[in-house]
Design an enzyme around this catalytic site. Structure first.
Site, mmCIF file in Angstrom:
data_model
loop_
_atom_site.group_PDB
_atom_site.id
_atom_site.type_symbol
_atom_site.label_atom_id
_atom_site.label_comp_id
_atom_site.label_asym_id
_atom_site.label_seq_id
_atom_site.Cartn_x
_atom_site.Cartn_y
_atom_site.Cartn_z
ATOM 1 C CB SER A 196 -0.854 0.012 1.272
ATOM 2 O OG SER A 196 -1.443 1.290 1.467
ATOM 3 C CE1 TYR A 224 -4.502 -2.129 4.936
ATOM 4 C CE2 TYR A 224 -3.364 -0.057 4.518
ATOM 5 C CZ TYR A 224 -4.021 -1.182 4.056
ATOM 6 O OH TYR A 224 -4.187 -1.366 2.702
HETATM 7 C C1 BMA Z 1 -4.987 1.773 0.983
HETATM 8 C C2 BMA Z 1 -6.154 1.594 1.933
HETATM 9 C C3 BMA Z 1 -7.215 2.576 1.564
HETATM 10 C C4 BMA Z 1 -6.660 3.974 1.499
HETATM 11 C C5 BMA Z 1 -5.433 4.008 0.605
HETATM 12 C C6 BMA Z 1 -4.784 5.378 0.532
HETATM 13 O O1 BMA Z 1 -3.997 0.837 1.282
HETATM 14 O O2 BMA Z 1 -5.709 1.852 3.235
HETATM 15 O O3 BMA Z 1 -8.254 2.506 2.522
HETATM 16 O O4 BMA Z 1 -7.638 4.833 0.977
HETATM 17 O O5 BMA Z 1 -4.500 3.068 1.071
HETATM 18 O O6 BMA Z 1 -4.422 5.876 1.787
#
Ligand code: BMA
Length: 254
Positions: A134, A147
């Site tokens: 992410s 997260y």
């Molecule tokens: C992703 C998630 C989404 C978020 C995006 C940007 O991994 O966590 O919920 O909108 O990142 O921050």
């Protein structure tokens, strides 16, 4: 295509969101795809006989991961592994419970280790792994301690795997999506929508990306398919942002 040149791919989290889009894209391109998910029975959208094969697997259970991979690799080795299982929980380090922290690390990071641990011994030289990380591994929102930490771990694991398995001819990379229109993001939007519609919240989040919208899962799947393919033959240990420019921008404006 002769059986010996048919690519075989395992996709963890292959029953939903980015993983599902990747499973469908690869299957359309003639890859033999095994889509792994936690559902107790085969999800209806995976019942198309020409599409991905569904295999039940709860990534929090090491024995289940081992068994799933054993059953898939019994007939032939694997070329590609995608780890796209992931969950989102909100809260600062104080707000996040110990149980939530453990669950997020278990699904988002430990599961990727298990997948690599049990699949790598059955991978063909020339194979590739892509982890779905992410943007939050690099820069994060407020209130996503568990997260963000799990995705940082996933990036570090990606680099470690890339180094350790380069000599075996296996490349390992990660994609860093921004906001993608998946069930996970939709349930986050539902959580924070207040009086607004989920649709309005998703569009609002989209406007924060320089490209002005959220991504569709297929747009991330295409990047994953590229990193798996021989077109990315000299790319390993890399983290590729697929984020509509999100990481390129500072929120400070003149
Ligand atoms: C992703 C998630 C989404 C978020 C995006 C940007 O991994 O966590 O919920 O909108 O990142 O921050």
């Amino acid at each position: 295509m002769p059986e010996s040149t048919l690519k075989r791919a395992i996709i963890f989290g292959g029953t939903s969101g980015i993983g599902l889009a990747t499973a469908q894209l690869l299957a359309q391109r003639g890859v033999k795809v095994f889509a792994l998910g936690p559902e107790p029975s085969q999800p209806p959208h995976l019942q198309d006989v020409c599409g991905p094969s569904w295999v039940h697997c709860d990534v929090s259970n090491a024995a289940e991961v081992e068994l799933a991979i054993k059953s898939i690799t019994r007939e032939a080795p694997i070329d590609w592994l995608v780890y796209s299982a992931g969950i989102q929980r909100y809260g600062s380090a104080v707000e996040c419970t110990v149980e939530e922290w453990d669950l997020v690390q278990t699904i988002n990071a430990r599961g990727a280790f298990l997948a690599a641990h049990f699949t790598l011994p059955h991978m063909r030289s020339g194979g590739a792994i892509v982890n779905v990380s992410s943007v939050q591994a690099v820069a994060c929102q407020y209130g996503v301690a568990a997260y963000a930490a799990s995705k940082g771990t996933l990036d570090a694991l990606t680099r470690a795997l890339a180094l350790d398995h380069a000599s075996a001819g296996i490349r390992v990379n990660a994609v860093l999506p921004g906001t993608v229109d998946t069930p996970m993001v939709r349930s986050s939007a539902e959580l924070f929508r207040g009086d607004k519609t989920t649709e309005a919240v998703v569009s609002e989040w989209g406007r924060l990306h320089p490209l002005g919208r959220v991504a569709q899962p297929l747009e991330v799947a295409q990047a994953i398919a590229f990193l798996l393919s021989d077109q990315a033959s000299f790319i390993t240990g890399a983290t590729l942002a697929v984020d509509g420019g999100l990481l390129a921008q500072l929120s400070v404006r003149l």
